[in-house]
Write an enzyme that holds these catalytic residues in place. Structure first.
Site, mmCIF file in Angstrom:
data_model
loop_
_atom_site.group_PDB
_atom_site.id
_atom_site.type_symbol
_atom_site.label_atom_id
_atom_site.label_comp_id
_atom_site.label_asym_id
_atom_site.label_seq_id
_atom_site.Cartn_x
_atom_site.Cartn_y
_atom_site.Cartn_z
ATOM 1 C CG ASN A 28 28.850 43.092 42.638
ATOM 2 O OD1 ASN A 28 28.818 43.374 41.436
ATOM 3 N ND2 ASN A 28 29.874 42.462 43.199
ATOM 4 C CE LYS B 277 29.321 38.930 42.873
ATOM 5 N NZ LYS B 277 29.881 37.823 43.622
ATOM 6 C CG HIS C 146 34.133 41.960 43.939
ATOM 7 N ND1 HIS C 146 34.381 40.640 43.684
ATOM 8 C CD2 HIS C 146 32.977 42.007 44.639
ATOM 9 C CE1 HIS C 146 33.405 39.915 44.212
ATOM 10 N NE2 HIS C 146 32.536 40.722 44.792
ATOM 11 C CD GLU D 66 33.152 37.647 42.043
ATOM 12 O OE1 GLU D 66 32.648 38.470 41.250
ATOM 13 O OE2 GLU D 66 32.480 37.027 42.897
ATOM 14 C CD GLU E 18 31.864 41.746 48.901
ATOM 15 O OE1 GLU E 18 30.633 41.703 48.850
ATOM 16 O OE2 GLU E 18 32.581 41.661 47.899
ATOM 17 N N GLY F 83 29.293 33.971 47.221
ATOM 18 C CA GLY F 83 28.660 33.062 46.279
ATOM 19 C C GLY F 83 28.698 31.604 46.710
ATOM 20 C CB SER G 78 26.471 33.815 51.277
ATOM 21 O OG SER G 78 27.216 33.150 50.263
HETATM 22 P P1 PGA Z 1 27.160 37.047 46.992
HETATM 23 O O1 PGA Z 1 28.228 38.104 46.418
HETATM 24 O O2 PGA Z 1 26.125 37.870 47.757
HETATM 25 O O3 PGA Z 1 26.583 36.397 45.800
HETATM 26 O O4 PGA Z 1 27.909 36.122 47.887
HETATM 27 C C1 PGA Z 1 28.612 39.229 47.174
HETATM 28 C C2 PGA Z 1 29.662 40.003 46.415
HETATM 29 O O5 PGA Z 1 30.516 39.371 45.774
HETATM 30 O O6 PGA Z 1 29.661 41.246 46.415
#
Ligand code: PGA
Length: 245
Positions: free
Chosen positions: A5, A7, A90, A92, A162, A168, A208
């Site tokens: 992903n 982003k 997601h 976000e 998630e 993140g 992460s």
């Molecule tokens: P990250 O993001 O691996 O940077 O924690 C995962 C995601 O949001 O899909």
């Protein structure tokens, strides 16, 4: 499955460069590999990866079919680029763009109607985990956006657990926390659609996940791969995660 992903990272040229690296490195993966890119990359990257084992995902699509929705990108448009998957729900997008369960339900339906396979993200925030409410949160997310689907359509969904507190942040769920939740999610799918559909459902872990902790997470019975943010932006790291699956 291991899915990236990206982003809102990489301009078009940088994205093409990363996709080219992956094309050369991911030649015979032991699992399905998908990369989620910003809309503007989709057509070029899908063309570049045609005939390779890597499939392409959008990170979102509109909740409307077509028309006067300035700035939006429909599921049909996404599919026309050659992308085959669409990340939906997601955290976000839920948090910053106020995507509710009802909006996500519409997006899932439009994605499916247009031949896109949703990678649907669910997960609790830190306060919910601290209050031990993670199970009810995830259950409500599944019921609110997915469990109205027929078994046939549900079979096209990949789930991604998630935990929002792990995204993140460098704070990964422990393998045990991941397995507990994945097993719970699979039990909910079994209750709704039966054991066969539940066994066939791919449930990814995200938050992460990196080249150092992937093998330990993927070793769990109910963890079928990962949805990778930060570590998917560096070809060597992403490839090491694929190799861990
Ligand atoms: P990250 O993001 O691996 O940077 O924690 C995962 C995601 O949001 O899909």
């Amino acid at each position: 499955m291991v899915a990236g992903n990206w982003k809102m990272n990489k301009n078009l040229q940088e994205g093409v460069a990363l996709a080219t690296e992956l094309k050369n490195m991911v030649t015979n993966p032991a699992c399905k590999v998908v990369i989620g890119t910003p809309f503007i990359h989709l057509a070029t990257v899908a063309e570049l990866l045609k005939g390779t084992p890597i499939e392409v995902a959008a990170e979102n699509c509109a909740d409307k079919e077509k028309g006067a929705f300035t700035g939006e990108v429909s599921a049909e448009m996404v599919r026309s680029t050659g992308a085959t998957y669409c990340i939906l729900g997601h955290s976000e997008r839920r948090a910053y763009y106020h995507e509710t369960a009802a909006i996500l339900k519409d997006k899932v339906e439009l994605a499916l109607q247009n031949g896109l396979k949703p990678i649907f993200c669910i997960g609790e925030v830190k306060e919910e985990r601290e209050a031990n409410r993670q199970n009810e949160v995830v259950k409500a997310q599944l019921e609110g956006s997915l469990f109205h689907l027929s078994a046939e359509d549900f079979g096209k969904i990949t789930l991604a657990y998630e935990p929002v507190w792990a995204i993140g942040t460098g704070l990964t769920a422990t393998p045990q926390q991941a397995e507990e939740m994945h097993a719970y999610i699979r039990s909910l799918v079994a209750e709704r659609y039966g054991k066969q559909v539940a066994d066939d459902t791919t449930i990814l872990y995200g938050g992460s996940c990196n080249e150092k902790n992937a093998a330990e997470l993927f070793a769990n019975e109910d963890v079928d791969g990962g949805l990778i943010g930060g570590a998917s932006l560096i070809a060597e790291k992403f490839c090491a995660i694929i190799a861990a699956r």
